[in-house]
Scaffold this motif. Structure first.
Motif, mmCIF file in Angstrom:
data_model
loop_
_atom_site.group_PDB
_atom_site.id
_atom_site.type_symbol
_atom_site.label_atom_id
_atom_site.label_comp_id
_atom_site.label_asym_id
_atom_site.label_seq_id
_atom_site.Cartn_x
_atom_site.Cartn_y
_atom_site.Cartn_z
ATOM 1 N N UNK A 35 0.816 -1.211 0.000
ATOM 2 C CA UNK A 35 0.000 0.000 0.000
ATOM 3 C C UNK A 35 0.851 1.263 0.000
ATOM 4 N N UNK A 36 2.086 1.165 0.419
ATOM 5 C CA UNK A 36 2.963 2.332 0.427
ATOM 6 C C UNK A 36 3.668 2.494 1.755
ATOM 7 N N UNK A 37 4.881 3.099 1.716
ATOM 8 C CA UNK A 37 5.666 3.362 2.916
ATOM 9 C C UNK A 37 5.834 2.088 3.749
ATOM 10 N N UNK A 38 6.239 1.011 3.080
ATOM 11 C CA UNK A 38 6.394 -0.293 3.718
ATOM 12 C C UNK A 38 7.868 -0.656 3.786
ATOM 13 N N UNK A 39 8.284 -1.315 4.869
ATOM 14 C CA UNK A 39 9.643 -1.826 5.011
ATOM 15 C C UNK A 39 9.594 -3.342 5.165
ATOM 16 N N UNK A 40 10.339 -4.057 4.315
ATOM 17 C CA UNK A 40 10.387 -5.520 4.378
ATOM 18 C C UNK A 40 11.847 -5.944 4.450
ATOM 19 N N UNK A 41 12.178 -6.737 5.458
ATOM 20 C CA UNK A 41 13.566 -7.107 5.734
ATOM 21 C C UNK A 41 13.672 -8.615 5.927
#
Length: 267
Positions: free
Chosen positions: A172-178
């Motif tokens: 959806x936006x402004x997401x962080x995936x690590x």
């Protein structure tokens, strides 16, 4: 207004976003409590019971968007502004290969599926996914804004989708995936909200497809003005990143992205 410190005990002592907890508050002049906050965020679904001049019980829902860790309770009352220190340990929404979707979704009682965690999450929440292969296929909902998804490692936490359908996990936006791996998908992550800021760190977009078509990519960007940062990310797809929108800014920080198909990439 005066400022006082109160004694507050939460049951359970730890909870994830969206869970209901009950807090027993004791202190002189705590009658007529209002505007309860946790970690500075206004609490949801607040019910006050057993209220006296020296104590009350508050049943409330943990707000979405709090970072994991200890948070304080705040409220106004007859004596002024009150604070209860370290009332709650906010836990990430947790997923484990050994979990059950009817669990609470905490580290001690994790969900089984990533889908359940996403459905439970709200804006700004943290989802922690343990080691293992999670194969909900094409049922992953879109991730809410500002959510952070943390795996155990790109080769340890793997999401496996369909190898025959052009499916992607919508952001959806402004997401962080690590620390996450993708496999068995024609498309991996899809950025679809304009002017979003997406960070993908230590992502392995490998084995998603053997097709040579440019439209099959580990990361597909369809959002005008999006800013996408890939840090330490590796892809083995024919196309690592597909850019099909105007004014996209793509930042590559280390890793190995074997091919970028450019529809309209900003310099």
């Amino acid at each position: 207004d005066a400022s006082i410190t109160v004694t507050a005990v939460a049951e359970p002592i730890s909870a994830r976003a969206g869970e209901e907890i009950t807090i027993l508050v004791s202190g002189v002049g705590v009658s007529n409590p209002k505007n309860l906050t946790l970690g500075g965020v206004l609490a949801d679904k607040v019910t006050i019971t057993d209220s006296t001049s020296v104590s009350f019980k508050a049943k409330l829902s943990v707000p979405h968007g709090l970072a994991p860790g200890l948070v304080n309770l705040g409220f106004s009352c007859q004596a002024g502004q009150a604070t209860g220190n370290d009332v709650l340990m906010v836990q990430p929404i947790s997923v484990s290969i050994d979990g059950v979707d009817t669990n609470r979704g905490t580290p001690e009682n994790p969900f089984r599926t990533v889908s359940k965690a996403i459905q439970t999450a709200g804006t700004g929440d943290t989802i922690q996914v343990g080691s293992g292969t999670f194969s909900e296929g094409e049922t992953w909902p879109k991730l809410p804004r500002k959510v952070k998804v943390l795996g155990e490692g790109a080769k340890s936490t793997i999401l496996t989708g369909s190898s025959t359908t052009a499916f992607r996990i919508g952001l959806e936006g402004d997401v962080t995936i690590i620390n996450l791996g993708l496999a068995g998908m024609l498309c991996g992550f899809g950025v679809s909200v304009a002017y979003s800021n997406v960070v993908l760190e230590n992502i392995a977009g490998n084995g998603c497809t053997t097709s040579e078509s440019y439209s099959y990519a580990a990361v597909a960007i369809y959002a005008a003005g999006a800013q996408v940062t890939l840090s330490g990310t590796e892809t083995s797809l024919p196309t690592g990143v597909l850019v099909d929108a105007k004014n996209v800014r793509l930042n590559l920080l280390g890793g190995r992205v074997n091919r970028i198909w450019n529809g309209s990439l900003s310099p």
